[in-house]
Design an enzyme around this catalytic site. Sequence first.
Site, PDB file in Angstrom:
ATOM      1  N   VAL A  30      12.503   1.360  17.830  1.00 30.84           N
ATOM      2  CA  VAL A  30      13.472   1.997  18.738  1.00 30.84           C
ATOM      3  C   VAL A  30      14.901   1.686  18.292  1.00 30.84           C
ATOM      4  O   VAL A  30      15.282   0.512  18.164  1.00 30.84           O
ATOM      5  CB  VAL A  30      13.271   1.512  20.200  1.00 30.84           C
ATOM      6  CG1 VAL A  30      14.276   2.199  21.133  1.00 30.84           C
ATOM      7  CG2 VAL A  30      11.854   1.789  20.675  1.00 30.84           C
ATOM      8  N   GLU A  58      12.264  12.011  10.118  1.00 29.37           N
ATOM      9  CA  GLU A  58      10.849  11.660  10.003  1.00 29.37           C
ATOM     10  C   GLU A  58      10.216  12.472   8.877  1.00 29.37           C
ATOM     11  O   GLU A  58      10.755  13.515   8.469  1.00 29.37           O
ATOM     12  CB  GLU A  58      10.127  11.996  11.312  1.00 29.37           C
ATOM     13  CG  GLU A  58      10.571  11.165  12.482  1.00 29.37           C
ATOM     14  CD  GLU A  58      10.389   9.667  12.227  1.00 29.37           C
ATOM     15  OE1 GLU A  58       9.259   9.208  12.110  1.00 29.37           O
ATOM     16  OE2 GLU A  58      11.395   8.959  12.135  1.00 29.37           O
ATOM     17  N   GLY A  93      17.573  10.120   4.397  1.00 34.25           N
ATOM     18  CA  GLY A  93      16.477   9.223   4.811  1.00 34.25           C
ATOM     19  C   GLY A  93      16.454   8.963   6.311  1.00 34.25           C
ATOM     20  O   GLY A  93      15.818   8.021   6.762  1.00 34.25           O
ATOM     21  N   ARG A 113       0.647   5.833  -0.862  1.00 33.06           N
ATOM     22  CA  ARG A 113      -0.295   6.952  -0.998  1.00 33.06           C
ATOM     23  C   ARG A 113      -0.433   7.354  -2.462  1.00 33.06           C
ATOM     24  O   ARG A 113      -1.503   7.639  -2.937  1.00 33.06           O
ATOM     25  CB  ARG A 113       0.278   8.124  -0.192  1.00 33.06           C
ATOM     26  CG  ARG A 113      -0.701   9.074   0.364  1.00 33.06           C
ATOM     27  CD  ARG A 113      -0.037  10.008   1.342  1.00 33.06           C
ATOM     28  NE  ARG A 113       1.416   9.899   1.322  1.00 33.06           N
ATOM     29  CZ  ARG A 113       2.207  10.303   2.285  1.00 33.06           C
ATOM     30  NH1 ARG A 113       1.700  10.823   3.370  1.00 33.06           N
ATOM     31  NH2 ARG A 113       3.521  10.198   2.190  1.00 33.06           N
ATOM     32  N   ALA A 133       0.847  -1.202   0.000  1.00 35.74           N
ATOM     33  CA  ALA A 133       0.000   0.000   0.000  1.00 35.74           C
ATOM     34  C   ALA A 133       0.879   1.247   0.000  1.00 35.74           C
ATOM     35  O   ALA A 133       1.852   1.328   0.768  1.00 35.74           O
ATOM     36  CB  ALA A 133      -0.909   0.011   1.223  1.00 35.74           C
ATOM     37  N   ASP A 170      10.601  12.503  18.754  1.00 37.43           N
ATOM     38  CA  ASP A 170      10.853  11.166  18.193  1.00 37.43           C
ATOM     39  C   ASP A 170      11.627  10.315  19.214  1.00 37.43           C
ATOM     40  O   ASP A 170      11.264   9.160  19.490  1.00 37.43           O
ATOM     41  CB  ASP A 170      11.631  11.282  16.871  1.00 37.43           C
ATOM     42  CG  ASP A 170      11.986   9.899  16.330  1.00 37.43           C
ATOM     43  OD1 ASP A 170      11.100   9.228  15.781  1.00 37.43           O
ATOM     44  OD2 ASP A 170      13.152   9.480  16.506  1.00 37.43           O
ATOM     45  N   LYS A 180      10.482   6.865  21.593  1.00 40.12           N
ATOM     46  CA  LYS A 180      11.278   5.637  21.775  1.00 40.12           C
ATOM     47  C   LYS A 180      11.557   5.404  23.262  1.00 40.12           C
ATOM     48  O   LYS A 180      11.517   4.265  23.744  1.00 40.12           O
ATOM     49  CB  LYS A 180      12.592   5.761  20.996  1.00 40.12           C
ATOM     50  CG  LYS A 180      12.360   5.862  19.481  1.00 40.12           C
ATOM     51  CD  LYS A 180      13.601   6.352  18.762  1.00 40.12           C
ATOM     52  CE  LYS A 180      13.372   6.472  17.278  1.00 40.12           C
ATOM     53  NZ  LYS A 180      14.439   7.193  16.573  1.00 40.12           N
ATOM     54  N   GLU A 210      10.472  -4.113  16.706  1.00 39.29           N
ATOM     55  CA  GLU A 210      11.909  -3.887  16.941  1.00 39.29           C
ATOM     56  C   GLU A 210      12.403  -2.621  16.235  1.00 39.29           C
ATOM     57  O   GLU A 210      13.284  -1.914  16.739  1.00 39.29           O
ATOM     58  CB  GLU A 210      12.702  -5.106  16.451  1.00 39.29           C
ATOM     59  CG  GLU A 210      14.156  -5.100  16.834  1.00 39.29           C
ATOM     60  CD  GLU A 210      14.366  -5.088  18.351  1.00 39.29           C
ATOM     61  OE1 GLU A 210      14.080  -6.104  19.000  1.00 39.29           O
ATOM     62  OE2 GLU A 210      14.819  -4.049  18.876  1.00 39.29           O
TER      63      GLU A 210
HETATM   64  P1  NAP Z   1       8.387   7.441   4.424  1.00 43.80           P
HETATM   65  O1  NAP Z   1       9.657   7.362   3.657  1.00 43.80           O
HETATM   66  O2  NAP Z   1       7.688   8.766   4.512  1.00 43.80           O
HETATM   67  O3  NAP Z   1       7.392   6.349   3.796  1.00 43.80           O
HETATM   68  C1  NAP Z   1       6.041   6.269   4.155  1.00 43.80           C
HETATM   69  C2  NAP Z   1       5.354   5.309   3.177  1.00 43.80           C
HETATM   70  O4  NAP Z   1       4.007   5.121   3.577  1.00 43.80           O
HETATM   71  C3  NAP Z   1       5.309   5.840   1.749  1.00 43.80           C
HETATM   72  O5  NAP Z   1       5.508   4.786   0.848  1.00 43.80           O
HETATM   73  C4  NAP Z   1       3.895   6.386   1.614  1.00 43.80           C
HETATM   74  O6  NAP Z   1       3.389   6.318   0.274  1.00 43.80           O
HETATM   75  C5  NAP Z   1       3.130   5.380   2.469  1.00 43.80           C
HETATM   76  N1  NAP Z   1       1.912   5.934   3.036  1.00 43.80           N
HETATM   77  C6  NAP Z   1       1.764   7.032   3.834  1.00 43.80           C
HETATM   78  N2  NAP Z   1       0.479   7.196   4.166  1.00 43.80           N
HETATM   79  C7  NAP Z   1      -0.206   6.206   3.576  1.00 43.80           C
HETATM   80  C8  NAP Z   1      -1.586   5.840   3.525  1.00 43.80           C
HETATM   81  N3  NAP Z   1      -2.499   6.566   4.156  1.00 43.80           N
HETATM   82  N4  NAP Z   1      -1.947   4.743   2.818  1.00 43.80           N
HETATM   83  C9  NAP Z   1      -1.014   4.007   2.155  1.00 43.80           C
HETATM   84  N5  NAP Z   1       0.303   4.296   2.167  1.00 43.80           N
HETATM   85  C10 NAP Z   1       0.700   5.393   2.863  1.00 43.80           C
HETATM   86  O7  NAP Z   1       8.594   6.969   5.919  1.00 43.80           O
HETATM   87  P2  NAP Z   1       9.747   6.009   6.489  1.00 43.80           P
HETATM   88  O8  NAP Z   1      10.943   6.824   6.799  1.00 43.80           O
HETATM   89  O9  NAP Z   1       9.868   4.807   5.652  1.00 43.80           O
HETATM   90  O10 NAP Z   1       9.115   5.638   7.914  1.00 43.80           O
HETATM   91  C11 NAP Z   1       8.049   4.724   8.025  1.00 43.80           C
HETATM   92  C12 NAP Z   1       7.809   4.404   9.499  1.00 43.80           C
HETATM   93  O11 NAP Z   1       8.981   3.809  10.048  1.00 43.80           O
HETATM   94  C13 NAP Z   1       7.510   5.624  10.367  1.00 43.80           C
HETATM   95  O12 NAP Z   1       6.617   5.259  11.375  1.00 43.80           O
HETATM   96  C14 NAP Z   1       8.865   5.969  10.954  1.00 43.80           C
HETATM   97  O13 NAP Z   1       8.762   6.643  12.192  1.00 43.80           O
HETATM   98  C15 NAP Z   1       9.450   4.586  11.134  1.00 43.80           C
HETATM   99  N6  NAP Z   1      10.908   4.526  11.162  1.00 43.80           N
HETATM  100  C16 NAP Z   1      11.647   5.163  10.215  1.00 43.80           C
HETATM  101  C17 NAP Z   1      13.026   5.072  10.233  1.00 43.80           C
HETATM  102  C18 NAP Z   1      13.908   5.745   9.218  1.00 43.80           C
HETATM  103  O14 NAP Z   1      15.137   5.704   9.375  1.00 43.80           O
HETATM  104  N7  NAP Z   1      13.361   6.370   8.181  1.00 43.80           N
HETATM  105  C19 NAP Z   1      13.641   4.295  11.228  1.00 43.80           C
HETATM  106  C20 NAP Z   1      12.845   3.640  12.185  1.00 43.80           C
HETATM  107  C21 NAP Z   1      11.482   3.751  12.130  1.00 43.80           C
HETATM  108  P3  NAP Z   1       4.101   7.157  -0.908  1.00 43.80           P
HETATM  109  O15 NAP Z   1       5.416   6.467  -1.135  1.00 43.80           O
HETATM  110  O16 NAP Z   1       3.197   7.024  -2.058  1.00 43.80           O
HETATM  111  O17 NAP Z   1       4.251   8.555  -0.394  1.00 43.80           O
HETATM  112  N1  HSE Z   2      13.939   9.885  12.394  1.00 40.81           N
HETATM  113  C1  HSE Z   2      14.426   8.837  13.206  1.00 40.81           C
HETATM  114  C2  HSE Z   2      15.846   9.145  13.654  1.00 40.81           C
HETATM  115  C3  HSE Z   2      14.395   7.546  12.440  1.00 40.81           C
HETATM  116  O1  HSE Z   2      16.456  10.078  13.100  1.00 40.81           O
HETATM  117  O2  HSE Z   2      16.338   8.507  14.578  1.00 40.81           O
HETATM  118  C4  HSE Z   2      14.715   6.331  13.261  1.00 40.81           C
HETATM  119  O3  HSE Z   2      13.695   6.061  14.165  1.00 40.81           O
END
Ligand code: NAP
Ligand code: HSE
Length: 432
Positions: free
Chosen positions: A133, A191, A188, A46, A44, A202, A206, A130
């Site tokens: 955090v 957030e 990347g 957006r 899925a 953030d 955690k 996992e």
């Molecule tokens: P991201 O790059 O913004 O990706 C979000 C994804 O979700 C995109 O593919 C987006 O679609 C899709 N999406 C958003 N809303 C949606 C909806 N209503 N229906 C269907 N798809 C939807 O975010 P991310 O960095 O991967 O982070 C994802 C999660 O992991 C977050 O909760 C974040 O806090 C957590 N996290 C991230 C990291 C990191 O290093 N980035 C580390 C640990 C945890 P589109 O691609 O079409 O926009």
């Molecule tokens: N935005 C978060 C960070 C991603 O910078 O630590 C990992 O949770």
Amino acid sequence: MSRVIGIGLAGFGTVGAGVYKNLLRNGPLLEQRTGARFEVRKIAVRDMAKPRDVQAPAELFTQSADDLLADPAIEVVVELMGGIDIPLAFVRKAIEAGKIVVTGNKALLAEHGAEIFELARDKRVPVFYEAAVAGGIPIIKSVREAFAGNRFEAIHGILNGTSNYILTRMTDEGLEFGPVLAEAQQLGYAEADPALDVNGWDAAHKAIILASLAYGFWIPPRDVLVEGIERVTASDIRFADELGYRIKLLATIKADEAGGIEVRVVPTLIPKAHMLASVGGVFNAVAVRGDVVGEAVFYGRGAGQDPTSSSVLGDLAEAAAFLQSPRQCVGFTSHGLYGRCKPVDRTISKYYLRLGVEDRPGVLAQIAGTLAKADIGILSVIQPEGLVDGSVPLVLTLHDAPYGPMKQTAEALASLPCVKGQPLLLHMETFS
Ligand code: NAP
Ligand code: HSE
């Protein structure tokens, strides 16, 4: 014959696409280790038209995360959409439908963990998190399982990769905030709303998850002291250096003798000699002190596509183990040993206080007098020569004091005519 497990990816951004890519890369290895072959059956997103770095067959994509829930061939859903309201509705429905949930969404769990885990327990559906955090560091499993025989005396953590990256570049290269944040977004790490990285929330999400696991009750976010790194300047970093400290956005979690739990996430001065002081860039670290194990320190990449998807793959392996041999496995277990947070104003710390003051006789005496009236002792003073914006910086470090009176005293100092601008009050942690 391996058991085939259908999975649905809700989100194909930094982390979701990383999970898909790394499942292709290491799927056969995971299969050998778990006896399960993971097949991504729906993804899925957006925006279906968005160009993507990682390619997957077009027929897997849908714009409705509910399609994953309606598909009986999907046994595990991986929620990586970000945000709170939509993931909450999605996770609730997934648990109701009996689908195992894997999520990296710390904001969701910090705000709604109590409700999610209660539902998961009622429905006997595991929820794995996992990746929520410290990115690639397996700290959830460690706190929940490996340290199950310990009382936690303290947990200290650098839990946000973006802010640690920014502070490191400010420290090493004397850079200011803005351009470094843009770089962290590019990489990347940040957030979707990077305000959460720099305003401390953030990392606080955690810390709430870790503290809740450690102390067996879901910590209310309102009981956590949270401050971001926005007001820390390159000069504060230099002053701290002169005093023998580094400034880190540090999560401090501890229990006092009466069982009151303190959780704070604030920019904190930590001694340069402490292991956490040398954690640089996007790296995170968590120092756990248990009454049986003593000190254990975990270190690794705290954000980014591959480290985070490594944690999700670990959760998929757990999901496979559960599907092959169901057991009690709900993600969070409450226990009655603790149950309340210590009021923030009564928590005790040493402090760093930076003031801008008029350069004239008697100023230092007025400031020392105001502190003395509040019974706050001075540890050290730095007053470099030279005016900055019409005032001189005065940096004090202060003995242990409760946070409430300390904050009131900083406000009283700010209102003195000889003090210019807003003081900066930071915690100091000596890990004693
Ligand atoms: P991201 O790059 O913004 O990706 C979000 C994804 O979700 C995109 O593919 C987006 O679609 C899709 N999406 C958003 N809303 C949606 C909806 N209503 N229906 C269907 N798809 C939807 O975010 P991310 O960095 O991967 O982070 C994802 C999660 O992991 C977050 O909760 C974040 O806090 C957590 N996290 C991230 C990291 C990191 O290093 N980035 C580390 C640990 C945890 P589109 O691609 O079409 O926009
Ligand atoms: N935005 C978060 C960070 C991603 O910078 O630590 C990992 O949770």
